[in-house]
Scaffold this motif. Structure first.
Motif, PDB file in Angstrom:
ATOM      1  N   ARG A 413       0.816  -1.222   0.000  1.00 11.85           N
ATOM      2  CA  ARG A 413       0.000   0.000   0.000  1.00 11.85           C
ATOM      3  C   ARG A 413       0.841   1.261   0.000  1.00 11.85           C
ATOM      4  N   PHE A 414       2.018   1.180   0.620  1.00 15.14           N
ATOM      5  CA  PHE A 414       2.875   2.368   0.697  1.00 15.14           C
ATOM      6  C   PHE A 414       3.623   2.576  -0.615  1.00 15.14           C
ATOM      7  N   GLY A 415       3.806   1.479  -1.389  1.00 13.81           N
ATOM      8  CA  GLY A 415       4.595   1.565  -2.612  1.00 13.81           C
ATOM      9  C   GLY A 415       6.085   1.418  -2.333  1.00 13.81           C
ATOM     10  N   TRP A 416       6.418   0.402  -1.537  1.00 17.51           N
ATOM     11  CA  TRP A 416       7.808   0.197  -1.115  1.00 17.51           C
ATOM     12  C   TRP A 416       8.630  -0.484  -2.210  1.00 17.51           C
ATOM     13  N   ALA A 417       7.964  -1.314  -3.022  1.00 20.37           N
ATOM     14  CA  ALA A 417       8.692  -2.091  -4.030  1.00 20.37           C
ATOM     15  C   ALA A 417       9.454  -1.146  -4.956  1.00 20.37           C
ATOM     16  N   GLY A 418      10.673  -1.536  -5.283  1.00 20.67           N
ATOM     17  CA  GLY A 418      11.466  -0.733  -6.200  1.00 20.67           C
ATOM     18  C   GLY A 418      12.098   0.488  -5.564  1.00 20.67           C
ATOM     19  N   ARG A 419      12.000   0.602  -4.219  1.00 22.18           N
ATOM     20  CA  ARG A 419      12.610   1.731  -3.508  1.00 22.18           C
ATOM     21  C   ARG A 419      14.131   1.704  -3.710  1.00 22.18           C
ATOM     22  N   ASP A 420      14.659   2.837  -4.105  1.00 22.78           N
ATOM     23  CA  ASP A 420      16.116   2.970  -4.247  1.00 22.78           C
ATOM     24  C   ASP A 420      16.700   3.116  -2.842  1.00 22.78           C
ATOM     25  N   PRO A 421      17.531   2.170  -2.401  1.00 21.33           N
ATOM     26  CA  PRO A 421      18.008   2.230  -1.013  1.00 21.33           C
ATOM     27  C   PRO A 421      19.035   3.329  -0.769  1.00 21.33           C
ATOM     28  N   ARG A 422      19.571   3.928  -1.824  1.00 23.75           N
ATOM     29  CA  ARG A 422      20.644   4.911  -1.613  1.00 23.75           C
ATOM     30  C   ARG A 422      20.101   6.168  -0.922  1.00 23.75           C
ATOM     31  N   PRO A 423      20.816   6.654   0.067  1.00 19.85           N
ATOM     32  CA  PRO A 423      20.365   7.878   0.752  1.00 19.85           C
ATOM     33  C   PRO A 423      20.823   9.130   0.015  1.00 19.85           C
ATOM     34  N   GLY A 424      20.052  10.196   0.233  1.00 11.27           N
ATOM     35  CA  GLY A 424      20.498  11.523  -0.218  1.00 11.27           C
ATOM     36  C   GLY A 424      20.453  11.751  -1.716  1.00 11.27           C
ATOM     37  N   VAL A 425      19.632  11.012  -2.435  1.00 12.51           N
ATOM     38  CA  VAL A 425      19.643  11.148  -3.896  1.00 12.51           C
ATOM     39  C   VAL A 425      18.321  11.626  -4.493  1.00 12.51           C
ATOM     40  N   ARG A 426      17.275  11.761  -3.669  1.00  7.83           N
ATOM     41  CA  ARG A 426      15.982  12.194  -4.216  1.00  7.83           C
ATOM     42  C   ARG A 426      15.791  13.671  -3.911  1.00  7.83           C
ATOM     43  N   ARG A 427      15.838  14.479  -4.931  1.00  6.90           N
ATOM     44  CA  ARG A 427      15.762  15.918  -4.740  1.00  6.90           C
ATOM     45  C   ARG A 427      14.487  16.468  -5.361  1.00  6.90           C
ATOM     46  N   GLU A 428      13.941  17.471  -4.692  1.00  5.32           N
ATOM     47  CA  GLU A 428      12.769  18.164  -5.217  1.00  5.32           C
ATOM     48  C   GLU A 428      12.957  19.618  -4.816  1.00  5.32           C
ATOM     49  N   GLY A 429      13.522  20.402  -5.732  1.00  2.00           N
ATOM     50  CA  GLY A 429      13.855  21.782  -5.374  1.00  2.00           C
ATOM     51  C   GLY A 429      14.874  21.789  -4.247  1.00  2.00           C
ATOM     52  N   HIS A 430      14.549  22.496  -3.163  1.00  2.00           N
ATOM     53  CA  HIS A 430      15.461  22.554  -2.024  1.00  2.00           C
ATOM     54  C   HIS A 430      15.208  21.448  -1.016  1.00  2.00           C
ATOM     55  N   LEU A 431      14.412  20.473  -1.399  1.00  5.29           N
ATOM     56  CA  LEU A 431      14.059  19.395  -0.474  1.00  5.29           C
ATOM     57  C   LEU A 431      14.767  18.099  -0.844  1.00  5.29           C
ATOM     58  N   LEU A 432      15.071  17.318   0.187  1.00  3.75           N
ATOM     59  CA  LEU A 432      15.542  15.949   0.002  1.00  3.75           C
ATOM     60  C   LEU A 432      14.440  15.026   0.512  1.00  3.75           C
ATOM     61  N   LEU A 433      14.146  13.993  -0.264  1.00  4.43           N
ATOM     62  CA  LEU A 433      13.039  13.108   0.082  1.00  4.43           C
ATOM     63  C   LEU A 433      13.554  11.734   0.481  1.00  4.43           C
ATOM     64  N   GLY A 434      12.834  11.104   1.405  1.00  6.92           N
ATOM     65  CA  GLY A 434      13.207   9.759   1.812  1.00  6.92           C
ATOM     66  C   GLY A 434      12.039   9.017   2.422  1.00  6.92           C
ATOM     67  N   THR A 435      12.168   7.703   2.465  1.00  7.72           N
ATOM     68  CA  THR A 435      11.144   6.869   3.091  1.00  7.72           C
ATOM     69  C   THR A 435      11.807   5.953   4.116  1.00  7.72           C
ATOM     70  N   GLY A 436      11.038   5.583   5.107  1.00  5.03           N
ATOM     71  CA  GLY A 436      11.560   4.704   6.150  1.00  5.03           C
ATOM     72  C   GLY A 436      10.475   3.807   6.697  1.00  5.03           C
ATOM     73  N   THR A 437      10.911   2.736   7.342  1.00  7.69           N
ATOM     74  CA  THR A 437       9.957   1.792   7.913  1.00  7.69           C
ATOM     75  C   THR A 437      10.470   1.306   9.259  1.00  7.69           C
ATOM     76  N   ALA A 438       9.587   0.718  10.039  1.00  4.99           N
ATOM     77  CA  ALA A 438       9.966   0.160  11.341  1.00  4.99           C
ATOM     78  C   ALA A 438       8.873  -0.798  11.792  1.00  4.99           C
ATOM     79  N   ALA A 439       9.269  -1.725  12.641  1.00  2.00           N
ATOM     80  CA  ALA A 439       8.307  -2.676  13.192  1.00  2.00           C
ATOM     81  C   ALA A 439       7.742  -2.148  14.501  1.00  2.00           C
ATOM     82  N   ALA A 440       6.553  -2.647  14.843  1.00  2.00           N
ATOM     83  CA  ALA A 440       5.922  -2.305  16.120  1.00  2.00           C
ATOM     84  C   ALA A 440       5.414  -3.573  16.776  1.00  2.00           C
ATOM     85  N   SER A 441       5.549  -3.629  18.086  1.00  2.00           N
ATOM     86  CA  SER A 441       4.838  -4.678  18.823  1.00  2.00           C
ATOM     87  C   SER A 441       4.531  -4.173  20.217  1.00  2.00           C
ATOM     88  N   PHE A 442       3.467  -4.677  20.777  1.00  2.00           N
ATOM     89  CA  PHE A 442       3.090  -4.309  22.143  1.00  2.00           C
ATOM     90  C   PHE A 442       2.344  -5.486  22.773  1.00  2.00           C
TER      91      PHE A 442
END
Ligand code: MOS
Length: 709
Positions: A413-442
Motif C-alpha cells: 500500500r505504501f509503494g515500497w517495491a522498487g525503492r532505491d536504497p541509496r540515501p540523499g539522492v531524491r531531490r525536489e527543489g530545495h528538499l531531500l526526500l526519503g522513506t523509512g519503515t519500522a516494526a511495532a509490537s506491544f
C-alpha cells in the motif's frame, strides 16, 4: 481469522463502524468533565509547589494568607493528616510519594507539592496560593542525566532488569556486520487535553471523589489504603476523561482534595494547572540507550545487545523498560538486554503511552535500519529474515505473530517495491526526500474484571462496569460487545462506566482495557441471554447477571501474546532550514479483532501522530541551575500541531486472539511504537545522516550537515 469470528463480524455489531455513543453530548457540551461539575457549597483548593530543587521546608507562613478574602484553610506538612503509604497498590507498585502530599518537610525536586490553599472561589485560592510565603533550606541538587553515570544500576520495574543468553563477544567478533550506536530520547510529557481535576466530599459517611482518571476502582483502592478507610466508604466516579496516556492515576489533586474536604466538611475541588502537571503527574523519562547488533552476511542476527538507562526521582522508582523490545521482537544466538535507572532530583516519571516500547523501538528499529544499510539488505527483508520461531527470551510459542503480514500489506500500500536504497539522492527543489519503515509490537494481555448486565423490563439492556473511557471510545466498544453477546442491536444497550461502586475492573491502561472489560461484559451478557426465556416477561426491577473473570483470565495460556504493526513514513527535509516534514505515514497493524473500526483507526492514528511528535517536536529541557523545566507549558513544550500532521493512514490485517472470547488483543499503545523510528529512518534515507538523538530539530539537522541542494 476463524470462521466463527468471521460470522460474528459480518452479522454482529462488533467490527462495524459506530460513532461514539456519547458523541452528541461531547459536541454539544452536555458532557461534563470533572472540573466543571457543579456542587453546592464547593470550595476550591490550589496547590503550592516548591521553588527549590532540593532541600527542606523551614516555614510556611499561613497567617497572612488566612486573612485574605475567602481563604478557608492552608494545608501543609505541619498540619496535614498522616497517610499510610507502606502498601503495594493494584498495579503492583507502592504509591508515588508525590501524591501522598504534605507528609514531611523534605523537598526532593522542583515543583514538589508543599501546600494547598483552600478558598471560596478558585480566583481567591489562586491569589492566596501565589501570596503564600514558603521558606526553604536549600541543598545542592543533581539533575544531570547522561549515559555512563557511575550510580546507574539495573532495575526491574514491571519486568526483570536483565536477560542474557549466549556469548555476546564471540558472536559480535564472528559477525560480518556490526552496528554499535547510542540513541538518546528526551523527557516527554503526556500533555493530555484535560488537566487533572477532582472534587472530594463526604456524603452520609461516605467519601465521594468525582475525578478524571483511568480507573475508578484503582483510585478508590489507593484512597482507601492511604486514608485507612473502609473499602465500602469510598466511591470514585469518573465519567468523561479528556486523555490519560498513563498519567491519570492517584495524584496530588485527589489526595489534597480529600484532606481539605475532611478538614472543612464541605466539597473541595482541586484542579491542576498546566504548569503544575509538568511536575506532579509523571512524564516519560529521558533514555540513553546503547544497541549493538551483529549479523552474518545475509543480515541474520548473531548478536543483540540493548541497554537502556532512564532517570527516576529520589522518592519513587520508575523503570522505562526500553531494552525490553528485543525480548519479544528479535532473536539471536547471543542476546542481552538490560534496563537501568539513576536517581536524580527530578519529578517522578511514570507510564506514558507504550512505556519502554516507544523509546526502545526508536533505538532498536533505527539500529536495524543501520544494519540493513551495512548488509545491503532491504529493511523489510531484514526483518522478515529475523522473524523468530519462539519468544527469544521466554522460549514460548507466539499466540499469533502477524508482523510479516503487516509488512507485506504495508509495503504494497505504501509503494515500497522498487525503492532505491541509496540515501540523499531524491531531490525536489530545495528538499531531500526519503522513506523509512519500522516494526511495532506491544503486549496483548488481559486482567480480571467484573461486570453486571441487566435486562430491563422495557426490552433494553444496561451494562455496568467500572471501565474508563479516556477518549478511546471504550464506552461505545463495550456497547457493541454487549450487543453481540446478547444478540440484540447495539441501540438497545446502554453502558454505564466510571464508577467504583460497579466493582473491580481493569484500568484503561496497558492496552488491556477494552479486552479485559469486554471479557467480563461478554461473560455476564452471555449468561443473561441464556437465562432469558423467549417471550417471557422481565420484572420491573429487571434481571441482572454479574460476572467475574478472575478465574478465566488466570487460566489464559502462557504464550507470547502481542499486537504488531509495520510503520511507514515519507519525509521531505529542507536542507536550507533544517526542517523535516512528514509527507505521509502508513501503519498496518495486526492487533486482534477490531471492535469498532471508526474509533480504532482514530486510536492508531493518534499513536502514529504521537510518533511524528516524538520524532520531530517533543522535548522537555531541564535547567541545571534551577532543576526545573525551561517552560513547563504548552507554549514551550512543542507537540505536533495540525499542520505537522499530513496524511496519516492506519489499517489492519485480519488478526484474532484465539484465547479471547471476543478475539481482541489491544490497540491502545501499538500505534506509537516504531513510529518515531520510521520517521528517523526516512530522514536518513533523505539526507544520508543518522539522527540518533530525538527530536530531530532543525538546528540538529543543520549541524549534522549532509548533502546540499
Ligand atoms: Mo497507558 S501508559 O498503559 O495508560
Amino acid at each position: 481469522m476463524t470462521t466463527a469470528t468471521s460470522r460474528a463480524t459480518t452479522t454482529g455489531a462488533v467490527g462495524t463502524a459506530h460513532s461514539r455513543v456519547e458523541g452528541r453530548d461531547k459536541v454539544t457540551g452536555a458532557a461534563r468533565y470533572a472540573g466543571e461539575i457543579p456542587f453546592a457549597g464547593l470550595a476550591h483548593g490550589r496547590l503550592v509547589l516548591s521553588t527549590v530543587a532540593r532541600g527542606r521546608i523551614v516555614s510556611v507562613e499561613s497567617g497572612p494568607v488566612l486573612d485574605m478574602p475567602g481563604v478557608l484553610a492552608v494545608l501543609h506538612h505541619g498540619n496535614a493528616p498522616r497517610l499510610e503509604t507502606g502498601y503495594v497498590g493494584m498495579l503492583g507498585v507502592p504509591p508515588d510519594p508525590t501524591a501522598a502530599v504534605f507528609q514531611d518537610d523534605r523537598v526532593p525536586h522542583a515543583g514538589w507539592p508543599v501546600a494547598l490553599v483552600v478558598a471560596e472561589t478558585s480566583e481567591q485560592a489562586r491569589e492566596a496560593a501565589e501570596a503564600l510565603t514558603v521558606t526553604y533550606e536549600r541543598a545542592p541538587h543533581d539533575i544531570a542525566f547522561s549515559a555512563g553515570r557511575s550510580d546507574a544500576r539495573p532495575a526491574d520495574g514491571h519486568m526483570p532488569a536483565s536477560t542474557e543468553k549466549g556469548d555476546l563477544d564471540a558472536e559480535l567478533a564472528a559477525s560480518a556486520h556490526v552496528v554499535d550506536e547510542e540513541y538518546v530520547t528526551p523527557e516527554e510529557h503526556h500533555a493530555m487535553m484535560e488537566p487533572h481535576a477532582a472534587t472530594a466530599l463526604w456524603d452520609g459517611g461516605r467519601l465521594e471523589v468525582v475525578d478524571s482518571n483511568q480507573g475508578t476502582t484503582w483510585v478508590a483502592d489507593e484512597l482507601v489504603r492511604m486514608f485507612s478507610l473502609d473499602a465500602s466508604a469510598v466511591r470514585v466516579r469518573s465519567d468523561h476523561v479528556g486523555g490519560g496516556f498513563g498519567s491519570k492515576g492517584l495524584r496530588a489533586h485527589q489526595v489534597s482534595a480529600v484532606m481539605a474536604a475532611t478538614e472543612l466538611r464541605r466539597p473541595v475541588r482541586v484542579v491542576l494547572t498546566r504548569r503544575q502537571m509538568f511536575s506532579l503527574t509523571g512524564y516519560r523519562s529521558p533514555t540513553a540507550q546503547r544497541v549493538r547488533l551483529g549479523a552474518g552476511p545475509d543480515g541474520r542476527l548473531r548478536a543483540l545487545d540493548h541497554r537502556s538507562l532512564n532517570q527516576t526521582s529520589t522518592v519513587w522508582e520508575f523503570v522505562e523498560p526500553a531494552a525490553g523490545v528485543g525480548r519479544t521482537l528479535y532473536d539471536a544466538p547471543a542476546h542481552r538486554t538490560e534496563n537501568q535507572v539513576v536517581r536524580l532530583n527530578v519529578p517522578s516519571p511514570t507510564w506514558m503511552r507504550a512505556p519502554g516500547e516507544a523509546p526502545g523501538s526508536f533505538a532498536m528499529e533505527a539500529a536495524l535500519d543501520e544494519l540493513a544499510e551495512r548488509c545491503g539488505v532491504d529493511p523489510i527483508e531484514l526483518r522478515l529474515r529475523n522473524e523468530p520461531e519462539l519468544g527469544p527470551v521466554s522460549g514460548l510459542p507466539f499466540a499469533g505473530r502477524n508482523l510479516a503480514a503487516c509488512f507485506r500489506e504495508g509495503a504494497r500500500r505504501f509503494g515500497w517495491a522498487g525503492r532505491d536504497p541509496r540515501p540523499g539522492v531524491r531531490r525536489e527543489g530545495h528538499l531531500l526526500l526519503g522513506t523509512g519503515t519500522a516494526a511495532a509490537s506491544f503486549p496483548a494481555g488481559a486482567m480480571p474484571s467484573t461486570a453486571a448486565v441487566t435486562a430491563e423490563a422495557d426490552g433494553t439492556f444496561t451494562v455496568r462496569i467500572s471501565a474508563a473511557d479516556i477518549g478511546t471510545g471504550a464506552r461505545t466498544a463495550l456497547a457493541l460487545v454487549a450487543a453481540d453477546a446478547l444478540r440484540v442491536p447495539a441501540g438497545r444497550v446502554r453502558v454505564h462506566i466510571g464508577d467504583s461502586d460497579f466493582g473491580p475492573a481493569m484500568i484503561a491502561g496497558g492496552s488491556m482495557g477494552t479486552r479485559s472489560w469486554a471479557w467480563a461484559v461478554t461473560a455476564a451478557a452471555g449468561e443473561l441471554r441464556d437465562r432469558l426465556v423467549p417471550g417471557g416477561t422481565v420484572p420491573p426491577e429487571g434481571i441482572t447477571v454479574r460476572s467475574d473473570t478472575t478465574a478465566a483470565v488466570g487460566a489464559l495460556a502462557q504464550k507470547e501474546r502481542h499486537s504488531y504493526g509495520a510503520q511507514f513514513a515519507e519525509v521531505a527535509v529542507d536542507v536550507a532550514t533544517g526542517e523535516v516534514r512528514v509527507r505521509r505515514m502508513l501503519g498496518i497493524f495486526a492487533a486482534g479483532r477490531i471492535v469498532n473500526p471508526l474509533t480504532a483507526r482514530s486510536q492508531l492514528i493518534g499513536g502514529m501522530t504521537w510518533g511524528i511528535s516524538m520524532a520531530l517536536h517533543e522535548e522537555a529541557v531541564r535547567d541545571s541551575a534551577s532543576g526545573d523545566l525551561y517552560g513547563g507549558d504548552l507554549a514551550s513544550y512543542h507537540v505536533a500541531s495540525h499542520a505537522d500532521v499530513p496524511a496519516v493512514e492506519a489499517d489492519w490485517v485480519d488478526d484474532h486472539d484465539p484465547d479471547d472470547p471476543v478475539g481482541i488483543k489491544g490497540i491502545g499503545e501499538v500505534g506509537i511504537v516504531g513510529a518515531a523510528a520510521a520517521v528517523a529512518n526516512a530522514v536518513w534515507h533523505a539526507t544520508g545522516v543518522r539522527h540518533r538523538r530525538l527530536p530531530i530539530r532543525p538546528d540538529r539537522v543543520l549541524e549534522a550537515g549532509g548533502p546540499r541542494v
